[in-house]
Scaffold this motif. Structure first.
Motif, PDB file in Angstrom:
ATOM      1  N   GLU A 145       0.740  -1.443  -0.165  1.00  0.00           N
ATOM      2  CA  GLU A 145       0.273  -0.374  -0.437  1.00  0.00           C
ATOM      3  C   GLU A 145       0.767   1.181  -0.327  1.00  0.00           C
ATOM      4  N   LEU A 146       2.080   1.025   0.469  1.00  0.00           N
ATOM      5  CA  LEU A 146       2.571   2.112   1.078  1.00  0.00           C
ATOM      6  C   LEU A 146       3.347   2.651  -0.314  1.00  0.00           C
ATOM      7  N   ALA A 147       4.115   1.440  -1.367  1.00  0.00           N
ATOM      8  CA  ALA A 147       4.892   1.607  -2.615  1.00  0.00           C
ATOM      9  C   ALA A 147       3.741   2.167  -3.545  1.00  0.00           C
ATOM     10  N   SER A 148       2.236   1.945  -3.698  1.00  0.00           N
ATOM     11  CA  SER A 148       0.969   2.437  -4.229  1.00  0.00           C
ATOM     12  C   SER A 148       0.229   3.003  -4.191  1.00  0.00           C
ATOM     13  N   ASN A 149       1.020   3.993  -3.277  1.00  0.00           N
ATOM     14  CA  ASN A 149      -0.371   5.504  -2.461  1.00  0.00           C
ATOM     15  C   ASN A 149       0.513   6.950  -3.844  1.00  0.00           C
ATOM     16  N   GLU A 150       1.780   5.876  -3.287  1.00  0.00           N
ATOM     17  CA  GLU A 150       2.182   7.160  -3.456  1.00  0.00           C
ATOM     18  C   GLU A 150       2.740   6.872  -5.662  1.00  0.00           C
ATOM     19  N   ARG A 151       1.932   8.551  -6.705  1.00  0.00           N
ATOM     20  CA  ARG A 151       2.491   8.495  -7.734  1.00  0.00           C
ATOM     21  C   ARG A 151       3.973   8.114  -8.241  1.00  0.00           C
ATOM     22  N   LEU A 152       4.306   6.766  -9.130  1.00  0.00           N
ATOM     23  CA  LEU A 152       5.842   7.043  -8.868  1.00  0.00           C
ATOM     24  C   LEU A 152       6.122   7.027 -10.858  1.00  0.00           C
ATOM     25  N   GLY A 153       5.868   7.817 -11.598  1.00  0.00           N
ATOM     26  CA  GLY A 153       5.902   7.107 -13.029  1.00  0.00           C
ATOM     27  C   GLY A 153       7.140   6.893 -13.710  1.00  0.00           C
ATOM     28  N   ALA A 154       7.393   6.399 -15.026  1.00  0.00           N
ATOM     29  CA  ALA A 154       9.026   5.998 -15.501  1.00  0.00           C
ATOM     30  C   ALA A 154       8.488   6.352 -16.528  1.00  0.00           C
ATOM     31  N   ALA A 155       9.952   7.155 -17.028  1.00  0.00           N
ATOM     32  CA  ALA A 155       9.760   7.552 -18.879  1.00  0.00           C
ATOM     33  C   ALA A 155      10.183   6.880 -19.383  1.00  0.00           C
ATOM     34  N   ARG A 156       9.876   7.035 -20.780  1.00  0.00           N
ATOM     35  CA  ARG A 156       9.629   5.898 -21.859  1.00  0.00           C
ATOM     36  C   ARG A 156      10.046   4.933 -22.748  1.00  0.00           C
ATOM     37  N   PRO A 157      10.006   3.964 -22.793  1.00  0.00           N
ATOM     38  CA  PRO A 157      11.449   2.572 -22.614  1.00  0.00           C
ATOM     39  C   PRO A 157      12.238   3.880 -23.750  1.00  0.00           C
ATOM     40  N   HIS A 158      12.462   3.807 -24.779  1.00  0.00           N
ATOM     41  CA  HIS A 158      12.665   4.398 -26.447  1.00  0.00           C
ATOM     42  C   HIS A 158      13.467   6.265 -26.011  1.00  0.00           C
ATOM     43  N   ALA A 159      13.350   6.364 -24.275  1.00  0.00           N
ATOM     44  CA  ALA A 159      13.857   7.772 -23.861  1.00  0.00           C
ATOM     45  C   ALA A 159      14.778   7.051 -23.043  1.00  0.00           C
ATOM     46  N   VAL A 160      14.809   6.259 -22.358  1.00  0.00           N
ATOM     47  CA  VAL A 160      15.479   5.464 -21.629  1.00  0.00           C
ATOM     48  C   VAL A 160      17.217   4.545 -22.197  1.00  0.00           C
ATOM     49  N   ARG A 161      16.920   3.935 -23.907  1.00  0.00           N
ATOM     50  CA  ARG A 161      17.520   3.774 -24.564  1.00  0.00           C
ATOM     51  C   ARG A 161      18.329   4.252 -25.285  1.00  0.00           C
ATOM     52  N   GLY A 162      17.631   5.911 -25.514  1.00  0.00           N
ATOM     53  CA  GLY A 162      18.254   7.387 -26.016  1.00  0.00           C
ATOM     54  C   GLY A 162      19.737   7.227 -25.056  1.00  0.00           C
ATOM     55  N   ASP A 163      19.316   8.174 -23.947  1.00  0.00           N
ATOM     56  CA  ASP A 163      19.762   8.678 -22.524  1.00  0.00           C
ATOM     57  C   ASP A 163      21.117   7.755 -22.458  1.00  0.00           C
ATOM     58  N   GLY A 164      20.642   6.235 -22.297  1.00  0.00           N
ATOM     59  CA  GLY A 164      21.880   5.419 -22.630  1.00  0.00           C
ATOM     60  C   GLY A 164      22.683   5.804 -23.761  1.00  0.00           C
ATOM     61  N   GLU A 165      22.597   5.200 -24.835  1.00  0.00           N
ATOM     62  CA  GLU A 165      23.265   5.466 -25.774  1.00  0.00           C
ATOM     63  C   GLU A 165      23.959   6.274 -26.287  1.00  0.00           C
ATOM     64  N   ARG A 166      22.835   8.132 -25.130  1.00  0.00           N
ATOM     65  CA  ARG A 166      24.318   8.726 -25.515  1.00  0.00           C
ATOM     66  C   ARG A 166      25.091   8.889 -24.080  1.00  0.00           C
ATOM     67  N   ARG A 167      24.978   8.907 -22.934  1.00  0.00           N
ATOM     68  CA  ARG A 167      25.900   8.327 -22.580  1.00  0.00           C
ATOM     69  C   ARG A 167      27.221   7.860 -21.998  1.00  0.00           C
TER      70      ARG A 167
END
Length: 411
Positions: free
Chosen positions: A310-332
């Motif tokens: 319940e504690l973990a689900s009560n917070e609105r914790l969104g995640a970035a899109r997968p292509h954005a994560v892949r792009g940031d990783g490739e740029r790094r």
């Protein structure tokens, strides 16, 4: 006293196939065996093997499911015998049911293909107009799996595991941005090592371990963002539980989240935290005692598991899109690759310049001068006296004649 041998178990893929064939979920099978769904998932993936009474109950249940599947297959009409198809079976009013031996009758002059048993041999030469009803067995009816590209497989893994991992990491850190960043960095690391992660038995577990290591790193305390606290949860109970978790040592907190939050069993928790099973059990007991000492209502593990969820689900914790994560990783990765290339080129250039300008032979240094005793020091030329000046002017103004030239004479 001899120990009874452990009952055999089918391979992990066969275990999962038997469960899916029986239309059972992992939660349903776990309730029948008396374990958690995470334990069943670990058994089907091959990461762990059941032991003791759980192994006997699991093997007995799988044997029952295998027997049921075999019974279903044997009750279906076989394809290789055309006389058992509906098109060639005798009609109910033909009287063939009264003859248990099914002896052939003498041929009659009048054909009766729809009711006479003598129509069987003729119908065997004709193709069946309709396929036999009933689905094929699951392994035979499944189409060939479509090969996914690495990017598609990574995106599917990210969309499946990222939301839950962000909520779990929030329980470890108590910071929303740090939890989101830790999960994104873990997936970027997984994308850099994708062949290894793709072959892993539990890719989500691989990413989870990386995210936890990044989130609990001591270097996080040195970041400027760590000095500014984030707003706590709105619910007072959630705020008290989160503060209690953050007061635990990092290793105890991670063990508690993995066992009571994620639902892993003790050997899996010990393996992920890189500790022995007794050490993991000791950490878990100490963490539970600390939580129950401040919140007595959470002394029951089932209640604690529900409150963590319940504690973990009560917070609105969104995640970035997968292509954005892949792009940031490739740029790094490109940035660090270029930085490594530039540093290597600078090192090679400096080495080449040093080799080019360095002397090729040894030159001994010049020893410092030493004073020689007994020799008067050399005196510098000073100003001339009046007599010396007068003599110099005289020498410059008057023509100086040398000695007379001697000429030879005869005597």
């Amino acid at each position: 006293m001899t120990r009874r041998p452990a009952p055999p178990l089918p391979p992990p893929k066969a275990r999962r196939h038997l469960r899916e064939t029986a239309a059972l979920t992992q939660t349903q099978l776990a309730s029948r065996v008396g374990v958690t769904p995470g334990t069943v998932r670990a058994w089907e993936s091959g990461r762990t093997t059941p032991r003791g009474r759980k192994r006997e109950a699991y093997a007995k249940l799988l044997k029952t499911l295998a027997d049921e599947e075999t019974a279903r297959r044997t009750t279906r009409p076989p394809h290789a015998h055309p006389e058992s198809t509906p098109e060639t079976a005798p009609a109910p009013n033909s009287g063939s049911e009264s003859d248990p031996a099914r002896k052939p009758l003498p041929p009659e002059p009048g054909p009766a293909p729809e009711s006479g048993p003598e129509s069987g041999p003729k119908s065997t030469l004709e193709p069946a107009p309709e396929p036999e009803p009933g689905p094929e067995p699951v392994p035979e009816a499944r189409p060939a799996p479509v090969a996914l590209t690495p990017a598609q497989a990574f995106d599917a893994l990210y969309e499946f595991g990222a939301p839950a991992l962000v909520r779990q990491t929030y329980l470890l850190t108590g910071r929303r941005e740090q939890a989101r960043e830790a999960v994104e960095r873990a997936f970027q690391t997984a994308w850099e090592h994708w062949p290894e992660v793709a072959r892993d038995r539990d890719p989500v577990g691989w990413v989870r371990a990386t995210a936890y290591e990044y989130a609990l790193s001591p270097w996080q305390r040195l970041r400027p963002r760590h000095r500014h606290p984030e707003p706590p949860p709105a619910d007072p109970g959630d705020r008290t539980l989160l503060n209690t978790l953050l007061r635990l040592p990092p290793r105890h907190r991670r063990t508690l989240v993995l066992y009571d939050g994620v639902g892993l069993d003790l050997p899996e928790t010990a393996a992920e935290t890189e500790a022995s099973t007794p050490t993991a059990a000791n950490r878990l007991l100490r963490a539970r005692e600390a939580v129950a000492g401040r919140l007595p209502a959470l002394a029951d593990p089932q209640v604690l598991h529900r409150r963590l969820a319940e504690l973990a689900s009560n917070e609105r914790l969104g995640a970035a899109r997968p292509h954005a994560v892949r792009g940031d990783g490739e740029r790094r990765a490109r940035f660090w690759t270029r930085a490594a290339i530039a540093f290597t080129a600078a090192l090679i250039g400096t080495t080449a310049l040093t080799v080019r300008t360095a002397p090729t032979h040894y030159e001994p240094p010049v020893s410092p001068g030493q004073a020689v005793r007994g020799v008067p020091p050399r005196v510098a030329q000073g100003s001339l006296s009046d007599e010396e000046l007068e003599l110099r002017h005289k020498l410059r103004d008057q023509l100086q004649h040398g000695p007379e030239r001697l000429s030879p004479r005869l005597e």
